[in-house]
Design a protein around this motif. Structure first.
Motif, mmCIF file in Angstrom:
data_model
loop_
_atom_site.group_PDB
_atom_site.id
_atom_site.type_symbol
_atom_site.label_atom_id
_atom_site.label_comp_id
_atom_site.label_asym_id
_atom_site.label_seq_id
_atom_site.Cartn_x
_atom_site.Cartn_y
_atom_site.Cartn_z
ATOM 1 N N VAL A 22 -3.571 4.893 -1.306
ATOM 2 C CA VAL A 22 -4.661 5.348 -0.422
ATOM 3 C C VAL A 22 -4.360 7.048 -0.119
ATOM 4 O O VAL A 22 -3.235 7.344 -0.269
ATOM 5 N N SER A 23 -5.157 7.778 -0.130
ATOM 6 C CA SER A 23 -5.151 9.315 0.170
ATOM 7 C C SER A 23 -4.405 9.566 1.598
ATOM 8 O O SER A 23 -4.790 8.988 2.500
ATOM 9 N N SER A 24 -3.739 10.478 1.328
ATOM 10 C CA SER A 24 -2.749 10.913 2.766
ATOM 11 C C SER A 24 -3.614 11.701 3.567
ATOM 12 O O SER A 24 -3.227 11.999 4.590
ATOM 13 N N GLU A 76 -0.109 11.954 -2.347
ATOM 14 C CA GLU A 76 -0.360 13.243 -1.836
ATOM 15 C C GLU A 76 -1.637 13.840 -2.911
ATOM 16 O O GLU A 76 -2.525 14.500 -2.530
ATOM 17 N N LYS A 133 0.765 5.604 0.397
ATOM 18 C CA LYS A 133 -0.108 6.859 0.694
ATOM 19 C C LYS A 133 0.288 7.493 -0.714
ATOM 20 O O LYS A 133 1.493 7.786 -1.016
ATOM 21 N N CYS A 178 1.036 -1.102 0.022
ATOM 22 C CA CYS A 178 0.093 -0.113 0.032
ATOM 23 C C CYS A 178 0.839 1.334 0.067
ATOM 24 O O CYS A 178 1.789 1.329 0.450
ATOM 25 N N TYR A 222 -9.618 3.992 -1.250
ATOM 26 C CA TYR A 222 -8.531 3.287 -1.694
ATOM 27 C C TYR A 222 -8.622 2.748 -3.228
ATOM 28 O O TYR A 222 -9.992 2.415 -3.631
#
Length: 124
Positions: free
Chosen positions: A121-123, A80, A78, A76, A107
């Motif tokens: 996955v969005s941070s 930006e 993260k 996975c 996600y």
């Protein structure tokens, strides 16, 4: 007391180590290890972590979500950017997008050029 271990490397099987290292290099900005070759390539990560790619004869790509050929590993990342932006960039680099998506608002599951599934996955 648990053994004090530090993760130093993660290695993925694949048919083309330099090609797969190139995909992840473009996606992450990590530097190619100077001793990378057609049999084993690596990317130098943060804190000394090496992400490696080793050539395997008769490699069979995972068949996620079907487990006929198990996924073996799931990474996975993260991001930006928005998930839509990250997905578009990764697809341009050669990622695939399985039809089966569990929760695209949270996600995205993509596959690298060798078929390994990974998530963005969005941070935020």
């Amino acid at each position: 007391m648990p053994l004090q271990m530090k993760l130093s490397a993660i290695t993925l099987d694949c048919p083309d180590p330099l090609g797969l290292a190139g995909f992840y290099q473009q996606a992450t900005g990590l530097e190619l290890h100077p001793k990378s070759d057609a049999e084993f390539a690596g990317l130098n990560g943060e804190g000394g972590l090496l992400v490696g790619f080793q050539r395997v004869d008769d490699y069979r790509a995972p068949s996620w979500p079907d487990q006929t050929v198990p996924q073996q590993l799931h990474i996975c990342f993260k991001v930006e950017e928005t998930l839509d932006q990250a997905e578009a960039k990764l697809l341009e680099l050669g990622a695939g997008k399985p039809e089966h998506q569990l929760d695209e608002a949270k996600y995205r599951v993509l596959t690298d050029p060798a078929g390994h599934p990974f998530c963005v996955v969005s941070s935020g």
